[in-house]
Each structure stands twice: as C-alpha cells, then as structure tokens.
Design a protein around this motif. Structure first.
Motif, PDB file in Angstrom:
ATOM      1  N   ARG A  69     -69.675  44.802  38.736  1.00 16.26           N
ATOM      2  CA  ARG A  69     -68.981  45.780  39.589  1.00 16.26           C
ATOM      3  C   ARG A  69     -69.351  45.614  41.063  1.00 16.26           C
ATOM      4  O   ARG A  69     -68.528  45.828  41.938  1.00 16.26           O
ATOM      5  CB  ARG A  69     -69.272  47.187  39.102  1.00 16.26           C
ATOM      6  CG  ARG A  69     -68.541  47.484  37.810  1.00 16.26           C
ATOM      7  CD  ARG A  69     -68.486  48.970  37.504  1.00 16.26           C
ATOM      8  NE  ARG A  69     -67.621  49.188  36.369  1.00 16.26           N
ATOM      9  CZ  ARG A  69     -68.051  49.328  35.112  1.00 16.26           C
ATOM     10  NH1 ARG A  69     -69.345  49.279  34.854  1.00 16.26           N
ATOM     11  NH2 ARG A  69     -67.207  49.510  34.135  1.00 16.26           N
ATOM     12  N   LEU A  70     -70.580  45.225  41.314  1.00 20.00           N
ATOM     13  CA  LEU A  70     -70.989  44.935  42.692  1.00 20.00           C
ATOM     14  C   LEU A  70     -70.172  43.762  43.238  1.00 20.00           C
ATOM     15  O   LEU A  70     -69.685  43.811  44.365  1.00 20.00           O
ATOM     16  CB  LEU A  70     -72.486  44.621  42.757  1.00 20.00           C
ATOM     17  CG  LEU A  70     -73.046  44.247  44.135  1.00 20.00           C
ATOM     18  CD1 LEU A  70     -72.915  45.425  45.102  1.00 20.00           C
ATOM     19  CD2 LEU A  70     -74.496  43.818  44.017  1.00 20.00           C
ATOM     20  N   TYR A  78     -71.236  50.901  49.945  1.00 13.48           N
ATOM     21  CA  TYR A  78     -70.828  52.155  49.298  1.00 13.48           C
ATOM     22  C   TYR A  78     -71.161  52.106  47.805  1.00 13.48           C
ATOM     23  O   TYR A  78     -71.676  53.072  47.245  1.00 13.48           O
ATOM     24  CB  TYR A  78     -69.336  52.408  49.516  1.00 13.48           C
ATOM     25  CG  TYR A  78     -68.829  53.618  48.791  1.00 13.48           C
ATOM     26  CD1 TYR A  78     -69.051  54.900  49.290  1.00 13.48           C
ATOM     27  CD2 TYR A  78     -68.147  53.496  47.584  1.00 13.48           C
ATOM     28  CE1 TYR A  78     -68.600  56.024  48.617  1.00 13.48           C
ATOM     29  CE2 TYR A  78     -67.695  54.620  46.906  1.00 13.48           C
ATOM     30  CZ  TYR A  78     -67.927  55.878  47.418  1.00 13.48           C
ATOM     31  OH  TYR A  78     -67.489  56.974  46.740  1.00 13.48           O
ATOM     32  N   TYR A  79     -70.871  50.962  47.173  1.00 10.81           N
ATOM     33  CA  TYR A  79     -71.165  50.821  45.747  1.00 10.81           C
ATOM     34  C   TYR A  79     -72.665  50.960  45.490  1.00 10.81           C
ATOM     35  O   TYR A  79     -73.081  51.641  44.555  1.00 10.81           O
ATOM     36  CB  TYR A  79     -70.664  49.475  45.213  1.00 10.81           C
ATOM     37  CG  TYR A  79     -71.031  49.259  43.767  1.00 10.81           C
ATOM     38  CD1 TYR A  79     -70.296  49.844  42.746  1.00 10.81           C
ATOM     39  CD2 TYR A  79     -72.144  48.503  43.411  1.00 10.81           C
ATOM     40  CE1 TYR A  79     -70.645  49.675  41.417  1.00 10.81           C
ATOM     41  CE2 TYR A  79     -72.506  48.333  42.090  1.00 10.81           C
ATOM     42  CZ  TYR A  79     -71.751  48.919  41.102  1.00 10.81           C
ATOM     43  OH  TYR A  79     -72.114  48.764  39.794  1.00 10.81           O
ATOM     44  N   LEU A  84     -73.549  57.032  40.736  1.00  9.80           N
ATOM     45  CA  LEU A  84     -73.426  56.408  39.414  1.00  9.80           C
ATOM     46  C   LEU A  84     -73.991  54.989  39.415  1.00  9.80           C
ATOM     47  O   LEU A  84     -74.548  54.541  38.416  1.00  9.80           O
ATOM     48  CB  LEU A  84     -71.967  56.404  38.954  1.00  9.80           C
ATOM     49  CG  LEU A  84     -71.398  57.765  38.567  1.00  9.80           C
ATOM     50  CD1 LEU A  84     -69.928  57.648  38.195  1.00  9.80           C
ATOM     51  CD2 LEU A  84     -72.194  58.382  37.437  1.00  9.80           C
ATOM     52  N   SER A  85     -73.875  54.296  40.524  1.00 13.35           N
ATOM     53  CA  SER A  85     -74.462  52.958  40.623  1.00 13.35           C
ATOM     54  C   SER A  85     -75.986  53.041  40.626  1.00 13.35           C
ATOM     55  O   SER A  85     -76.660  52.217  40.007  1.00 13.35           O
ATOM     56  CB  SER A  85     -73.988  52.257  41.893  1.00 13.35           C
ATOM     57  OG  SER A  85     -72.611  52.090  41.871  1.00 13.35           O
ATOM     58  N   LEU A  86     -76.509  54.018  41.324  1.00 15.28           N
ATOM     59  CA  LEU A  86     -77.962  54.216  41.318  1.00 15.28           C
ATOM     60  C   LEU A  86     -78.453  54.582  39.920  1.00 15.28           C
ATOM     61  O   LEU A  86     -79.507  54.131  39.480  1.00 15.28           O
ATOM     62  CB  LEU A  86     -78.361  55.289  42.330  1.00 15.28           C
ATOM     63  CG  LEU A  86     -78.109  54.939  43.796  1.00 15.28           C
ATOM     64  CD1 LEU A  86     -78.365  56.144  44.691  1.00 15.28           C
ATOM     65  CD2 LEU A  86     -78.968  53.761  44.214  1.00 15.28           C
ATOM     66  N   TYR A 104     -74.635  57.844  29.487  1.00 15.04           N
ATOM     67  CA  TYR A 104     -73.793  58.122  28.319  1.00 15.04           C
ATOM     68  C   TYR A 104     -72.888  59.324  28.591  1.00 15.04           C
ATOM     69  O   TYR A 104     -71.701  59.294  28.289  1.00 15.04           O
ATOM     70  CB  TYR A 104     -74.694  58.373  27.106  1.00 15.04           C
ATOM     71  CG  TYR A 104     -73.959  58.619  25.829  1.00 15.04           C
ATOM     72  CD1 TYR A 104     -73.418  57.563  25.115  1.00 15.04           C
ATOM     73  CD2 TYR A 104     -73.820  59.900  25.321  1.00 15.04           C
ATOM     74  CE1 TYR A 104     -72.739  57.784  23.928  1.00 15.04           C
ATOM     75  CE2 TYR A 104     -73.160  60.132  24.136  1.00 15.04           C
ATOM     76  CZ  TYR A 104     -72.622  59.064  23.440  1.00 15.04           C
ATOM     77  OH  TYR A 104     -71.947  59.296  22.278  1.00 15.04           O
ATOM     78  N   ILE A 105     -73.446  60.364  29.194  1.00 19.08           N
ATOM     79  CA  ILE A 105     -72.657  61.550  29.538  1.00 19.08           C
ATOM     80  C   ILE A 105     -71.583  61.191  30.566  1.00 19.08           C
ATOM     81  O   ILE A 105     -70.446  61.648  30.470  1.00 19.08           O
ATOM     82  CB  ILE A 105     -73.573  62.689  30.041  1.00 19.08           C
ATOM     83  CG1 ILE A 105     -74.436  63.195  28.879  1.00 19.08           C
ATOM     84  CG2 ILE A 105     -72.764  63.823  30.658  1.00 19.08           C
ATOM     85  CD1 ILE A 105     -75.570  64.091  29.299  1.00 19.08           C
ATOM     86  N   ALA A 106     -71.938  60.345  31.528  1.00 22.83           N
ATOM     87  CA  ALA A 106     -70.952  59.903  32.517  1.00 22.83           C
ATOM     88  C   ALA A 106     -69.830  59.130  31.840  1.00 22.83           C
ATOM     89  O   ALA A 106     -68.657  59.274  32.190  1.00 22.83           O
ATOM     90  CB  ALA A 106     -71.614  59.054  33.590  1.00 22.83           C
TER      91      ALA A 106
END
Length: 133
Positions: A69-70, A78-79, A84-86, A104-106
């Motif tokens: 994704r990076l 920004y990514y 969520l990336s962190l 998992y929740i995300a």
C-alpha cells in the motif's frame, strides 16, 4: 507489478482483491484467536512452536500489505502518518496482539461499508455471475 498489487490490495471489483482479503482476514482472525488463547490458557511447548511460526507468517502478510500500500500510495507521507497505517506497522510485531485485534476490528468496519464484499460473502455465486455477465 503495479497493476497486480492494485488488484490485490485496492481494487474492490477485482476477484483477486476478494480472495486476498478473505485470506488476510482469516489469518488475522486466527492470529487473534491464538494470541488470546495463549494469553489465557497457554500452549504446550510443542504447539507453541507452531503458533510462533503462524505469528511470523501473519506478520509477513501484514508487512507485505503495508509496503504494498505504501508503494501504491500517491502521497506516501500521508500514508505513513495515517492512523490505520500506524496500526498496521505496530501490528507487524507478533507480540502486540491488542493491535492485531484493533486491525481485525478495522477490517470488520471496512467490510461493513463495502457492498461488493458483502454481496460476495453473503452470496458468492450471485456475485461471480454478476461479474461475468
């Protein structure tokens, strides 16, 4: 390479995306369940060795997604700073099971708001026929 990564990680209309996300979601769930069980009851030495290998495999998959994704992102800074990336970056380390649970929740939240994934999981045959026709 760019197209394959895009279809695998970002293109919600791609069958590769659905297969990979199903796989990723499943191993992440397995990782969380094994981690919780290990904390509550613990595994024997023989099984614990296998669980560690599963954890390393899951970390590798999360690492692949993170760097994939990076690579695909238009704004890398920004990514890198996105929450969520962190969370993904922290979840790479197998010892941070609470962060894998948050990841998992995300995933569940993304699934909830993603109609193609809902249609696929609720009725995969209908989704495949709709994509072919």
């Amino acid at each position: 390479m760019h197209r394959l990564l895009h279809n695998l990680l970002e293109n919600i209309a791609s069958p590769l995306f659905i297969l990979y996300q199903s796989f990723s979601f499943s191993i992440l769930a397995l990782s969380v369940v094994l981690g919780v069980y290990d904390e509550l009851k613990g595994f024997t030495k023989d099984i614990h060795f296998i669980v560690i290998h599963i954890e390393v495999f899951v970390s590798t998959v999360i690492l692949f997604e993170y760097f994939g994704r990076l690579y695909l992102s238009k704004n890398r800074l920004y990514y890198l700073l996105h929450p969520l990336s962190l969370l993904d970056l922290i979840a790479i380390v197998p010892y941070f099971q609470p962060f894998r649970l948050l990841r998992y929740i995300a995933y569940c939240k993304v699934f909830q708001n993603n109609l193609p994934l809902q249609v696929y999981f609720l009725n995969p045959q209908r989704y495949i026929q709709k994509r072919i026709l």
